[in-house]
Motif scaffolding. Structure first.
Motif, PDB file in Angstrom:
ATOM      1  N   ASP A  23      -6.809  -4.655   9.920  1.00  0.00           N
ATOM      2  CA  ASP A  23      -6.383  -5.394   8.742  1.00  0.00           C
ATOM      3  C   ASP A  23      -6.309  -6.865   9.165  1.00  0.00           C
ATOM      4  O   ASP A  23      -5.459  -7.245   9.950  1.00  0.00           O
ATOM      5  CB  ASP A  23      -4.997  -4.871   8.323  1.00  0.00           C
TER       6      ASP A  23
ATOM      7  N   ILE B  74      -8.215   2.404  -6.763  1.00  0.00           N
ATOM      8  CA  ILE B  74      -8.649   1.125  -7.338  1.00  0.00           C
ATOM      9  C   ILE B  74      -7.437   0.261  -7.690  1.00  0.00           C
ATOM     10  O   ILE B  74      -7.399  -0.934  -7.383  1.00  0.00           O
ATOM     11  CB  ILE B  74      -9.565   1.361  -8.560  1.00  0.00           C
TER      12      ILE B  74
ATOM     13  N   ALA C 272     -13.899   0.550  -4.292  1.00  0.00           N
ATOM     14  CA  ALA C 272     -12.689  -0.079  -4.835  1.00  0.00           C
ATOM     15  C   ALA C 272     -12.641  -1.564  -4.469  1.00  0.00           C
ATOM     16  O   ALA C 272     -12.150  -2.395  -5.242  1.00  0.00           O
ATOM     17  CB  ALA C 272     -11.443   0.635  -4.321  1.00  0.00           C
ATOM     18  N   VAL C 273     -13.175  -1.899  -3.298  1.00  0.00           N
ATOM     19  CA  VAL C 273     -13.213  -3.301  -2.868  1.00  0.00           C
ATOM     20  C   VAL C 273     -14.192  -4.077  -3.748  1.00  0.00           C
ATOM     21  O   VAL C 273     -13.907  -5.205  -4.182  1.00  0.00           O
ATOM     22  CB  VAL C 273     -13.600  -3.413  -1.372  1.00  0.00           C
TER      23      VAL C 273
ATOM     24  N   ILE D  62     -10.874 -13.906   3.150  1.00  0.00           N
ATOM     25  CA  ILE D  62     -11.857 -13.145   3.931  1.00  0.00           C
ATOM     26  C   ILE D  62     -13.249 -13.352   3.325  1.00  0.00           C
ATOM     27  O   ILE D  62     -14.235 -13.487   4.029  1.00  0.00           O
ATOM     28  CB  ILE D  62     -11.479 -11.646   3.983  1.00  0.00           C
ATOM     29  N   GLY D  63     -13.304 -13.392   1.991  1.00  0.00           N
ATOM     30  CA  GLY D  63     -14.564 -13.638   1.298  1.00  0.00           C
ATOM     31  C   GLY D  63     -15.163 -14.976   1.691  1.00  0.00           C
ATOM     32  O   GLY D  63     -16.361 -15.085   1.945  1.00  0.00           O
TER      33      GLY D  63
ATOM     34  N   THR E  87      -5.920  -1.072  -4.530  1.00  0.00           N
ATOM     35  CA  THR E  87      -6.718  -2.161  -3.956  1.00  0.00           C
ATOM     36  C   THR E  87      -6.506  -3.458  -4.729  1.00  0.00           C
ATOM     37  O   THR E  87      -6.361  -4.528  -4.139  1.00  0.00           O
ATOM     38  CB  THR E  87      -8.209  -1.759  -3.963  1.00  0.00           C
TER      39      THR E  87
ATOM     40  N   GLU F  54      -3.253 -12.598  -1.936  1.00  0.00           N
ATOM     41  CA  GLU F  54      -3.485 -13.974  -2.421  1.00  0.00           C
ATOM     42  C   GLU F  54      -2.161 -14.715  -2.597  1.00  0.00           C
ATOM     43  O   GLU F  54      -2.020 -15.870  -2.182  1.00  0.00           O
ATOM     44  CB  GLU F  54      -4.225 -13.953  -3.772  1.00  0.00           C
TER      45      GLU F  54
ATOM     46  N   ARG G  50       0.833  -1.203   0.000  1.00  0.00           N
ATOM     47  CA  ARG G  50       0.000   0.000   0.000  1.00  0.00           C
ATOM     48  C   ARG G  50       0.873   1.261   0.000  1.00  0.00           C
ATOM     49  O   ARG G  50       0.664   2.176  -0.802  1.00  0.00           O
ATOM     50  CB  ARG G  50      -0.939   0.019   1.206  1.00  0.00           C
TER      51      ARG G  50
ATOM     52  N   ILE H 202     -15.112  -3.397  -6.846  1.00  0.00           N
ATOM     53  CA  ILE H 202     -14.527  -3.536  -8.186  1.00  0.00           C
ATOM     54  C   ILE H 202     -13.499  -4.667  -8.187  1.00  0.00           C
ATOM     55  O   ILE H 202     -13.465  -5.519  -9.081  1.00  0.00           O
ATOM     56  CB  ILE H 202     -13.877  -2.193  -8.617  1.00  0.00           C
ATOM     57  N   THR H 203     -12.663  -4.693  -7.155  1.00  0.00           N
ATOM     58  CA  THR H 203     -11.622  -5.706  -7.054  1.00  0.00           C
ATOM     59  C   THR H 203     -12.205  -7.109  -6.878  1.00  0.00           C
ATOM     60  O   THR H 203     -11.732  -8.076  -7.487  1.00  0.00           O
ATOM     61  CB  THR H 203     -10.664  -5.369  -5.884  1.00  0.00           C
TER      62      THR H 203
ATOM     63  N   GLN I 255     -16.483  -0.774   0.373  1.00  0.00           N
ATOM     64  CA  GLN I 255     -15.974   0.368  -0.389  1.00  0.00           C
ATOM     65  C   GLN I 255     -16.022   0.064  -1.887  1.00  0.00           C
ATOM     66  O   GLN I 255     -15.837  -1.081  -2.287  1.00  0.00           O
ATOM     67  CB  GLN I 255     -14.527   0.668   0.023  1.00  0.00           C
TER      68      GLN I 255
ATOM     69  N   GLY J 258      -6.982 -15.344  -9.613  1.00  0.00           N
ATOM     70  CA  GLY J 258      -7.443 -14.012  -9.234  1.00  0.00           C
ATOM     71  C   GLY J 258      -6.309 -12.994  -9.287  1.00  0.00           C
ATOM     72  O   GLY J 258      -6.468 -11.898  -9.809  1.00  0.00           O
TER      73      GLY J 258
ATOM     74  N   ARG K 139      -5.583 -11.987 -12.790  1.00  0.00           N
ATOM     75  CA  ARG K 139      -6.550 -11.034 -13.342  1.00  0.00           C
ATOM     76  C   ARG K 139      -6.362  -9.629 -12.783  1.00  0.00           C
ATOM     77  O   ARG K 139      -6.618  -8.639 -13.462  1.00  0.00           O
ATOM     78  CB  ARG K 139      -7.983 -11.509 -13.036  1.00  0.00           C
ATOM     79  N   LEU K 140      -5.931  -9.547 -11.511  1.00  0.00           N
ATOM     80  CA  LEU K 140      -5.823  -8.231 -10.863  1.00  0.00           C
ATOM     81  C   LEU K 140      -4.552  -7.480 -11.245  1.00  0.00           C
ATOM     82  O   LEU K 140      -4.492  -6.266 -11.142  1.00  0.00           O
ATOM     83  CB  LEU K 140      -5.893  -8.394  -9.333  1.00  0.00           C
TER      84      LEU K 140
ATOM     85  N   ASP L 274      -9.875  -2.195   3.729  1.00  0.00           N
ATOM     86  CA  ASP L 274      -9.335  -1.722   2.451  1.00  0.00           C
ATOM     87  C   ASP L 274      -9.322  -2.808   1.391  1.00  0.00           C
ATOM     88  O   ASP L 274      -9.309  -2.524   0.198  1.00  0.00           O
ATOM     89  CB  ASP L 274      -7.902  -1.222   2.638  1.00  0.00           C
ATOM     90  N   ILE L 275      -9.260  -4.045   1.840  1.00  0.00           N
ATOM     91  CA  ILE L 275      -9.294  -5.135   0.866  1.00  0.00           C
ATOM     92  C   ILE L 275     -10.124  -6.293   1.408  1.00  0.00           C
ATOM     93  O   ILE L 275     -10.242  -6.486   2.623  1.00  0.00           O
ATOM     94  CB  ILE L 275      -7.882  -5.687   0.512  1.00  0.00           C
ATOM     95  N   VAL L 276     -10.718  -7.041   0.488  1.00  0.00           N
ATOM     96  CA  VAL L 276     -11.331  -8.324   0.823  1.00  0.00           C
ATOM     97  C   VAL L 276     -10.735  -9.316  -0.160  1.00  0.00           C
ATOM     98  O   VAL L 276     -10.950  -9.208  -1.366  1.00  0.00           O
ATOM     99  CB  VAL L 276     -12.864  -8.273   0.692  1.00  0.00           C
ATOM    100  N   ASP L 277      -9.930 -10.245   0.334  1.00  0.00           N
ATOM    101  CA  ASP L 277      -9.360 -11.242  -0.583  1.00  0.00           C
ATOM    102  C   ASP L 277     -10.185 -12.523  -0.498  1.00  0.00           C
ATOM    103  O   ASP L 277     -11.221 -12.560   0.173  1.00  0.00           O
ATOM    104  CB  ASP L 277      -7.865 -11.457  -0.288  1.00  0.00           C
TER     105      ASP L 277
ATOM    106  N   THR M 221      -4.704  -6.712  -3.066  1.00  0.00           N
ATOM    107  CA  THR M 221      -5.469  -7.958  -3.006  1.00  0.00           C
ATOM    108  C   THR M 221      -4.696  -9.086  -3.694  1.00  0.00           C
ATOM    109  O   THR M 221      -4.612 -10.204  -3.167  1.00  0.00           O
ATOM    110  CB  THR M 221      -6.859  -7.764  -3.655  1.00  0.00           C
TER     111      THR M 221
ATOM    112  N   GLU N 280     -13.412  -8.432 -10.172  1.00  0.00           N
ATOM    113  CA  GLU N 280     -12.308  -8.818 -11.040  1.00  0.00           C
ATOM    114  C   GLU N 280     -11.605 -10.084 -10.541  1.00  0.00           C
ATOM    115  O   GLU N 280     -11.157 -10.919 -11.311  1.00  0.00           O
ATOM    116  CB  GLU N 280     -11.300  -7.664 -11.145  1.00  0.00           C
ATOM    117  N   LEU N 281     -11.543 -10.210  -9.219  1.00  0.00           N
ATOM    118  CA  LEU N 281     -10.956 -11.402  -8.604  1.00  0.00           C
ATOM    119  C   LEU N 281     -11.781 -12.636  -8.945  1.00  0.00           C
ATOM    120  O   LEU N 281     -11.265 -13.747  -8.999  1.00  0.00           O
ATOM    121  CB  LEU N 281     -10.896 -11.194  -7.077  1.00  0.00           C
TER     122      LEU N 281
END
Lengths: 138, 117
Positions: B20, A38, B85-86, B59-60, A41, A49, A27, B88-89, B83, A110, A113-114, B53-56, A45, B92-93
Motif C-alpha cells: 500500500d 466497488i 474496482a480500481v 499515485i496516478g 474502493t 485524497e 477498508r 471504475i473508481t 483491478q 474527486g 464525486r466518489l 487496491d486503490i489508485v488515487d 480512494t 469516477e475520480l
C-alpha cells in the motif's frame, strides 16, 4: 437525523504512514459494514485524497470514522479536521484541475464525486472540516 | 529506506507494486525507475498494479509522470493488472492516465511492448 455510533474511531493524520493506516482502517470498517468491493474502493480512494489534503494543506490533523444510521439505512461517515490556513475560495478549490500542491487538482472534487454525501466548511485562519459519507444500497 | 524492487527482463523493466503505497514511496519509485531506464538501457517499463487496491490522484500522477519521463528516455511504459474496482473508481475520480498505455496482465503488456509502434 443521523445517529452517530459511540464507538467512533479517531485517527491522527501527521505523516504519509498515517494516510496508509487510515486507508486500512476505512477498508476494515467498510468490509465490516458489508459494502461491495466497488463501494469500498471508492470510499478508500476518497479518504486517501482528503487525508492527503489534511496533511499537505492543513498541516496535519485528524480523521473521525463513524458508523451512520438513518432509519434502516446504514453507512460509514468520515470527517477530516485540520487547523491549517483554511481555504479562501471553496468553489475554486472544488473545481477540477485546481491545485496549489503537487497533485492533479482532483483531491476535493474527486472525493466529492466518489462519496454519496460531501460537506466542507472552511475559512481563512479557521482550518478546514470535510465530511463524506457512503450509504449501503438496500 | 523502504523501496519497491525493479526487475530486469531482457530490455524491459518490471515493477510489481505489492505494498500500500504512501506518497514518499511513490516518488522514490518514480526516481528509481527513471534512473534504472538509463542504467539498464531499458526499452520498456511494465508497471504491475494487480496487487493495488486503490489508485488515487497522487499515485496516478506518479504513473503518468513516470511514463512521460520514460518516453523522453526512449522507453515505453505499459500499466498492467488494474483491478475492475480500481478502474471504475479512477473514471469516477476523473483521473485520466495521460500518455499511459494499459494491458490486462504482464503477458499482454510484454506483447504490447514487443510490437513495433
Amino acid at each position: 437525523m443521523n445517529q452517530y455510533d459511540v464507538a467512533a474511531l479517531n485517527l491522527p493524520i501527521r505523516s504519509d504512514e498515517d494516510v496508509v493506516r487510515l486507508r486500512q482502517s476505512v477498508r476494515e470498517q467498510m468490509i465490516g459494514a458489508g459494502f461491495s468491493l466497488i463501494d469500498q474502493t471508492k470510499m478508500i480512494t476518497a479518504a486517501s485524497e482528503l487525508a492527503r489534503n489534511t496533511l499537505r494543506y492543513g498541516g496535519g490533523g485528524e480523521a473521525h470514522l463513524h458508523k451512520l444510521q438513518n432509519g434502516l439505512r446504514r453507512g460509514i461517515g468520515l470527517t477530516f479536521v485540520d487547523h491549517g490556513p483554511g481555504i479562501p475560495d471553496i468553489a475554486q478549490a472544488l473545481a477540477d484541475g485546481y491545485s496549489t500542491g503537487g497533485g492533479m487538482g482532483l483531491g476535493l472534487s474527486g472525493a466529492k464525486r466518489l462519496a454519496d454525501e460531501f460537506d466542507i466548511e472552511s475559512a481563512p485562519g479557521q482550518g478546514t472540516t470535510v465530511k463524506i459519507s457512503k450509504w449501503k444500497p438496500f | 529506506m523502504e523501496r519497491i524492487p525493479i526487475l530486469k527482463m531482457g530490455d524491459l523493466l518490471l515493477v510489481t507494486i505489492q505494498v500500500d503505497m504512501h506518497d514518499r514511496l511513490a516518488m522514490t519509485l518514480q526516481d528509481d525507475l527513471t534512473a534504472r531506464i538509463v542504467k539498464d538501457r531499458a526499452r520498456g517499463v511494465l508497471i504491475d498494479i494487480s496487487a493495488l487496491d486503490i489508485v488515487d490522484s497522487f499515485i496516478g500522477r506518479m504513473i503518468s509522470n513516470t511514463a512521460a519521463m520514460a518516453r523522453v528516455l526512449d522507453a515505453r511504459t505499459v500499466l498492467v493488472g488494474m483491478q475492475p474496482a480500481v478502474a471504475i473508481t479512477l473514471v469516477e475520480l476523473g483521473l485520466t492516465l495521460h500518455g499511459v498505455r494499459t494491458a490486462l496482465n504482464v503477458e499482454q503488456g510484454v506483447k504490447l511492448l514487443q510490437r513495433p509502434e
